[in-house]
Design an enzyme around this catalytic site. Structure first.
Site, mmCIF file in Angstrom:
data_model
loop_
_atom_site.group_PDB
_atom_site.id
_atom_site.type_symbol
_atom_site.label_atom_id
_atom_site.label_comp_id
_atom_site.label_asym_id
_atom_site.label_seq_id
_atom_site.Cartn_x
_atom_site.Cartn_y
_atom_site.Cartn_z
ATOM 1 N N HIS A 179 0.841 -1.281 -0.063
ATOM 2 C CA HIS A 179 -0.168 0.060 -0.178
ATOM 3 C C HIS A 179 0.861 1.290 0.063
ATOM 4 O O HIS A 179 1.883 1.457 0.879
ATOM 5 C CB HIS A 179 -0.982 0.014 1.119
ATOM 6 C CG HIS A 179 -1.896 -1.082 1.110
ATOM 7 N ND1 HIS A 179 -2.523 -1.690 2.098
ATOM 8 C CD2 HIS A 179 -2.715 -1.608 -0.145
ATOM 9 C CE1 HIS A 179 -3.446 -2.609 1.636
ATOM 10 N NE2 HIS A 179 -3.502 -2.265 0.311
ATOM 11 N N HIS A 308 2.398 -3.675 6.804
ATOM 12 C CA HIS A 308 1.386 -2.483 6.671
ATOM 13 C C HIS A 308 1.347 -1.720 7.622
ATOM 14 O O HIS A 308 2.109 -1.820 8.843
ATOM 15 C CB HIS A 308 0.085 -3.311 6.403
ATOM 16 C CG HIS A 308 -0.250 -4.214 4.984
ATOM 17 N ND1 HIS A 308 -1.042 -3.515 4.147
ATOM 18 C CD2 HIS A 308 0.241 -5.034 4.830
ATOM 19 C CE1 HIS A 308 -0.900 -4.435 3.142
ATOM 20 N NE2 HIS A 308 -0.297 -5.325 3.639
ATOM 21 N N GLU A 381 0.231 -4.993 11.041
ATOM 22 C CA GLU A 381 -0.067 -3.443 10.880
ATOM 23 C C GLU A 381 0.804 -2.824 11.766
ATOM 24 O O GLU A 381 0.639 -2.817 13.140
ATOM 25 C CB GLU A 381 -1.521 -3.240 11.215
ATOM 26 C CG GLU A 381 -2.454 -4.017 10.137
ATOM 27 C CD GLU A 381 -2.872 -3.250 8.811
ATOM 28 O OE1 GLU A 381 -2.217 -2.210 8.690
ATOM 29 O OE2 GLU A 381 -3.510 -3.883 8.038
HETATM 30 O O1 3K0 Z 1 -5.251 -9.215 5.790
HETATM 31 C C1 3K0 Z 1 -5.509 -8.444 6.191
HETATM 32 O O2 3K0 Z 1 -6.535 -8.260 6.944
HETATM 33 C C2 3K0 Z 1 -4.794 -7.068 5.446
HETATM 34 C C3 3K0 Z 1 -5.415 -5.899 5.997
HETATM 35 C C4 3K0 Z 1 -4.934 -4.669 5.627
HETATM 36 C C5 3K0 Z 1 -5.866 -4.539 4.123
HETATM 37 O O3 3K0 Z 1 -5.302 -4.817 2.912
HETATM 38 O O4 3K0 Z 1 -7.027 -4.046 4.248
HETATM 39 N N1 3K0 Z 1 -5.151 -3.408 6.216
HETATM 40 S S1 3K0 Z 1 -4.669 -1.914 5.550
HETATM 41 O O5 3K0 Z 1 -5.106 -1.855 4.051
HETATM 42 O O6 3K0 Z 1 -5.383 -0.995 6.385
HETATM 43 N N2 3K0 Z 1 -3.125 -1.749 5.486
HETATM 44 ZN ZN ZN Z 2 -1.889 -1.939 4.037
#
Ligand code: 3K0
Ligand code: ZN
Ligand code: CA
Ligand code: CA
Length: 419
Positions: A179, A308, A381
């Site tokens: 991201h 992330h 995260e």
């Molecule tokens: O595996 C996951 O739950 C990823 C969480 C990730 C996403 O891709 O939604 N959270 S983020 O986008 O806020 N970094």
């Molecule tokens: Zn992310």
């Protein structure tokens, strides 16, 4: 008489005109639409969080049941009509402008905004990898897994003793910056490189890990998005890659792609899954590398972390289902994910949970790594734990040393578990 709203309307029209002049046709995407607000909402459970995320809003973070996200006026109206008690934190563009400070005069990517120069641009990251290789030729080797949509090399660095040989040692992969705006994660990967190269000579524990593992690090999976996010010296809050209106890399992996309401089919959405699994050159390239590590019918990579930000969580698959066990995930395997996840979370102070406890995602990297290759794959995260909005992606550069070193022990736990 000019009312305030008319002045705003005129200013907005001016801004649109300027943007039209400055940017090539089509360069402005959904990410720059007018009328987006930053909101938070209390949620009772993952089903409610999935319901909010499933509208295609841009989720920024989630801790203790409170979801922070960016929504258009229309999305906010829809959610309120469904009974969600939205708290408006501020205007998306205003909050970003505030964080960016004075805009640089050039549109070129010179560096991060004033005060944040310690963060690494793509060029600086590249230079850092080359320097690590030059300084430790027996330990570090730089290559590429392919190119981004805009043609940037997707750098890969391998760190191990006898680095030029493919030895019979468990392989562990670290990926960062899927991201775009999650810049602290690039620093996390660079910290790993620094620690495992410069620490090798002086720290016996590091030496033992580097000697017994083959460590792979990809510091920027999405360099196009990352460079776009800082172009011109102002942060844009950009999440996706730069292919068309942008694909969310972490919804583009080829495992139960688009199966379960955990991604969007709308190209304007920040969780757009793309036109097909691996339609994003970046995910395809990283997957190609992982596929290439099947040697003699056996996947050499046994463990993986995708970094992330933010919310300070340790997440494990599956994300596509609330169920703990599912095809390809036995009770014992789910327990192992949770066990190691909890150990790592004890070490770094994050909260451990299955990915879907956050909200449903489909086409995520963890689901693919595990479902396709049986790789023990986690998402971290990173810092901060919570934030009033976009600032969570742009912590001051002064926190980089602390928040990257914070994961040293957790990373070592995974390296050892990989054996
Ligand atoms: O595996 C996951 O739950 C990823 C969480 C990730 C996403 O891709 O939604 N959270 S983020 O986008 O806020 N970094
Ligand atoms: Zn992310
Ligand atoms: Ca080796
Ligand atoms: Ca090997």
């Amino acid at each position: 008489m000019f009312t305030r709203s008319r002045i705003v309307a005129v200013a907005a029209a001016g801004a649109v005109l300027l943007a039209t002049l400055a940017a090539p046709a089509g360069a402005r995407s959904a990410g720059s639409d007018d009328g987006r607000g930053v909101y938070s909402v209390p949620t009772a459970d993952a089903a409610q969080r999935s319901a909010v995320a499933g509208t295609g809003v841009d989720v920024l973070g989630s801790r203790d049941g409170r979801l922070t996200f960016v929504a258009t006026d229309e999305q906010a109206r829809t959610l309120r009509a469904r009974g969600f008690r939205l708290n408006e934190i501020g205007d998306f563009d205003e909050m970003l402008a505030e964080r960016s400070g004075r805009a640089a005069t050039s549109a070129a990517v010179a560096d991060f905004p004033p005060g944040d120069e310690a963060y690494h641009t793509y060029a600086e990251m590249t230079a850092k990898l080359r320097a690590a290789e030059r300084g430790h030729p027996a330990l570090a080797s730089v290559s590429s897994v392919g190119r981004s949509y805009e043609g940037r090399e997707l750098h890969l660095i391998k760190i191990s003793d006898n680095v030029t040989r493919d030895e019979a040692e468990p392989e562990v992969l670290f990926t960062c910056n899927q991201h775009a705006r999650e810049h602290l994660t690039t620093e996390m990967c660079l910290h790993l490189v620094e620690r495992f190269t410069t620490g090798y000579g002086s720290d016996p524990a590091i030496r033992a890990l580097v000697d017994s593992r083959e460590i792979y690090v990809i510091p920027q999976v999405n360099p196009d998005g990352s460079e776009y996010d800082i172009a011109g010296g102002t942060y844009k809050g950009w999440r996706k890659n730069r292919q068309g209106r942008g694909t969310d890399p972490n919804r583009n992996w080829d495992y139960r792609w688009g199966c379960c309401g955990g991604s969007s089919g709308n190209p304007a959405s920040d969780t757009y899954r793309g036109t097909a699994p691996f339609s994003a050159p970046e995910t395809r390239a990283v997957a190609g590398f992982v596929d290439s590590r099947v040697v003699g019918g056996r996947q050499q990579i046994t463990a993986h972390i995708d970094f992330h930000s933010y919310s300070e969580l340790v997440l494990w698959p599956y994300g596509y289902t609330y169920a703990d066990t599912a095809p390809g995930m036995t009770q014992a395997q789910a327990r192992r994910f949770a066990d190691i996840g909890r150990q790592m979370a004890r070490a770094n102070g994050y909260q451990p949970q299955q990915s879907s406890d956050l909200y449903i995602t489909d086409g995520s990297v963890n689901d693919w790594m595990w479902g396709e290759h049986g790789i023990l794959s986690y998402t971290y995260e990173m810092y901060p734990r919570s934030s009033s909005g976009l600032n969570g992606f742009y912590p001051p550069a002064s926190v980089i040393p602390r928040e990257t070193a914070r994961n040293d022990e957790a990373v070592d736990i995974l390296l050892r578990a990989a054996g």
